[in-house]
Design a protein around this motif. Structure first.
Motif, PDB file in Angstrom:
ATOM      1  N   SER A 241       0.836  -1.191   0.000  1.00 29.49           N
ATOM      2  CA  SER A 241       0.000   0.000   0.000  1.00 29.49           C
ATOM      3  C   SER A 241       0.873   1.244   0.000  1.00 29.49           C
ATOM      4  O   SER A 241       1.880   1.318   0.700  1.00 29.49           O
ATOM      5  CB  SER A 241      -0.912   0.020   1.241  1.00 29.49           C
ATOM      6  OG  SER A 241      -1.850  -1.021   1.190  1.00 29.49           O
ATOM      7  N   ILE A 242       0.467   2.229  -0.832  1.00 25.29           N
ATOM      8  CA  ILE A 242       1.132   3.522  -0.823  1.00 25.29           C
ATOM      9  C   ILE A 242       0.080   4.616  -0.686  1.00 25.29           C
ATOM     10  O   ILE A 242      -1.115   4.386  -0.901  1.00 25.29           O
ATOM     11  CB  ILE A 242       1.970   3.770  -2.102  1.00 25.29           C
ATOM     12  CG1 ILE A 242       1.064   3.924  -3.334  1.00 25.29           C
ATOM     13  CG2 ILE A 242       2.999   2.671  -2.309  1.00 25.29           C
ATOM     14  CD1 ILE A 242       1.776   4.520  -4.540  1.00 25.29           C
ATOM     15  N   VAL A 243       0.532   5.796  -0.337  1.00 29.57           N
ATOM     16  CA  VAL A 243      -0.348   6.952  -0.227  1.00 29.57           C
ATOM     17  C   VAL A 243       0.208   8.064  -1.096  1.00 29.57           C
ATOM     18  O   VAL A 243       1.422   8.270  -1.163  1.00 29.57           O
ATOM     19  CB  VAL A 243      -0.490   7.406   1.248  1.00 29.57           C
ATOM     20  CG1 VAL A 243       0.848   7.838   1.822  1.00 29.57           C
ATOM     21  CG2 VAL A 243      -1.535   8.496   1.389  1.00 29.57           C
ATOM     22  N   LEU A 244      -0.689   8.763  -1.806  1.00 26.54           N
ATOM     23  CA  LEU A 244      -0.295   9.880  -2.670  1.00 26.54           C
ATOM     24  C   LEU A 244      -0.878  11.170  -2.104  1.00 26.54           C
ATOM     25  O   LEU A 244      -1.806  11.747  -2.646  1.00 26.54           O
ATOM     26  CB  LEU A 244      -0.792   9.649  -4.102  1.00 26.54           C
ATOM     27  CG  LEU A 244      -0.187   8.465  -4.848  1.00 26.54           C
ATOM     28  CD1 LEU A 244      -0.890   8.261  -6.185  1.00 26.54           C
ATOM     29  CD2 LEU A 244       1.307   8.683  -5.077  1.00 26.54           C
ATOM     30  N   GLY A 245      -0.345  11.595  -0.984  1.00 19.61           N
ATOM     31  CA  GLY A 245      -0.808  12.837  -0.380  1.00 19.61           C
ATOM     32  C   GLY A 245      -2.039  12.642   0.486  1.00 19.61           C
ATOM     33  O   GLY A 245      -2.634  11.558   0.549  1.00 19.61           O
ATOM     34  N   PRO A 246      -2.502  13.719   1.124  1.00 16.02           N
ATOM     35  CA  PRO A 246      -3.595  13.616   2.092  1.00 16.02           C
ATOM     36  C   PRO A 246      -4.997  13.729   1.507  1.00 16.02           C
ATOM     37  O   PRO A 246      -5.982  13.643   2.232  1.00 16.02           O
ATOM     38  CB  PRO A 246      -3.318  14.811   3.018  1.00 16.02           C
ATOM     39  CG  PRO A 246      -2.701  15.838   2.113  1.00 16.02           C
ATOM     40  CD  PRO A 246      -1.882  15.058   1.126  1.00 16.02           C
ATOM     41  N   ARG A 247      -5.121  13.920   0.204  1.00 16.40           N
ATOM     42  CA  ARG A 247      -6.437  14.125  -0.396  1.00 16.40           C
ATOM     43  C   ARG A 247      -6.947  12.851  -1.056  1.00 16.40           C
ATOM     44  O   ARG A 247      -6.179  12.027  -1.532  1.00 16.40           O
ATOM     45  CB  ARG A 247      -6.369  15.265  -1.430  1.00 16.40           C
ATOM     46  CG  ARG A 247      -6.117  16.633  -0.791  1.00 16.40           C
ATOM     47  CD  ARG A 247      -5.656  17.656  -1.804  1.00 16.40           C
ATOM     48  NE  ARG A 247      -4.342  17.334  -2.340  1.00 16.40           N
ATOM     49  CZ  ARG A 247      -3.193  17.571  -1.702  1.00 16.40           C
ATOM     50  NH1 ARG A 247      -3.205  18.134  -0.497  1.00 16.40           N
ATOM     51  NH2 ARG A 247      -2.043  17.244  -2.254  1.00 16.40           N
TER      52      ARG A 247
END
Length: 244
Positions: free
Chosen positions: A216-222
């Motif tokens: 799992s990765i995240v691309l910023g808080p939005r």
């Protein structure tokens, strides 16, 4: 002048006379107003551009003769397969078009639990053909001479059962247990990017993907829409590891 490139299924060699497909012929004559003697480029997915001259234009057909061949060297160094849950309306078309422009090698549509569109049988075949034609057009526009394959839709379970986690990097957009893209070592093999549909992946699907070594990765808080998520992730990978 518009980008005068046309995809053809035909084998291409210098000196060959080639008839354009019906759709390419219509675009060349009706939209671009080309005439006999005008030049264009043909490609068939073998990695080369074939410079041609139009030799005959009829009501529903256009014929060209191949004059020269040039190798094209604009493929991304990244081997990205986009595993995209099927989205509705124009979203899937848009995602495929832009993913091809951004350099993906393959696109695998997935029928997920939250996909609004359900495809099977003849309807699935027609939609796959439609998506592949979008890939052809995106290659015409972007200058790519290799054409990404749009594979037949399948379920995530079926796809995973036929694609073991060997020599590949698997990435999933999911904030739980996520790392940032820059925390992942530069891949040396295939990158498999899994993106959910409008409602995202179900928890069951996320757990299944995680069990098959998707990170799992995240691309910023939005929160990103499905089409935004796929394209943002591909662009970020091209920036971090590719040719941006």
């Amino acid at each position: 002048m518009a980008n005068l490139r046309f995809y053809t299924h035909s084998a291409l060699t210098v000196g060959a006379s080639v008839q354009l497909s019906e759709s390419a012929a219509a675009h060349a004559t009706r939209a671009l107003r080309l005439n006999v003697g005008d030049d264009a480029i043909l490609f068939n997915g073998d990695g080369f551009n074939y410079s041609c001259t139009l030799t005959e234009i009829k009501k529903s057909s256009v014929t060209a003769i191949v004059k020269s061949v040039t190798a094209v060297h604009n493929e991304s160094p990244l081997n990205i397969t986009l595993v995209q849950a099927i989205s509705s309306g124009d979203r899937m078309d848009f995602t495929i078009q832009k993913a091809v422009e951004l350099g993906v090698k393959n696109i695998q549509p997935i029928s997920s639990k939250r996909s609004v569109v359900k495809l099977s049988g003849e309807r699935a075949e027609k939609r796959t053909e439609h998506w592949q034609n979008i890939a052809f057009s995106a290659c015409e526009q972007s200058g790519r001479a290799y054409v990404p394959r749009v594979l037949a839709p399948t379920s995530l379970e079926q796809w995973l059962s036929h694609h073991p986690a060997v020599n590949n990097t698997r990435i999933l957009l999911n904030p739980i247990g996520a790392v940032r893209l820059t925390d992942i070592a530069k891949p040396t093999g295939e990158i498999q990017l899994l993106i959910g549909a409008e409602g995202g992946l179900s928890q069951e699907e996320i757990d299944l993907a995680s069990a098959h070594h998707f990170q799992s990765i995240v691309l910023g808080p939005r929160i990103l829409r499905t089409e935004t998520a796929a394209l943002t992730a591909i662009a970020a990978m091209q920036l971090a590891w590719g040719d941006f």
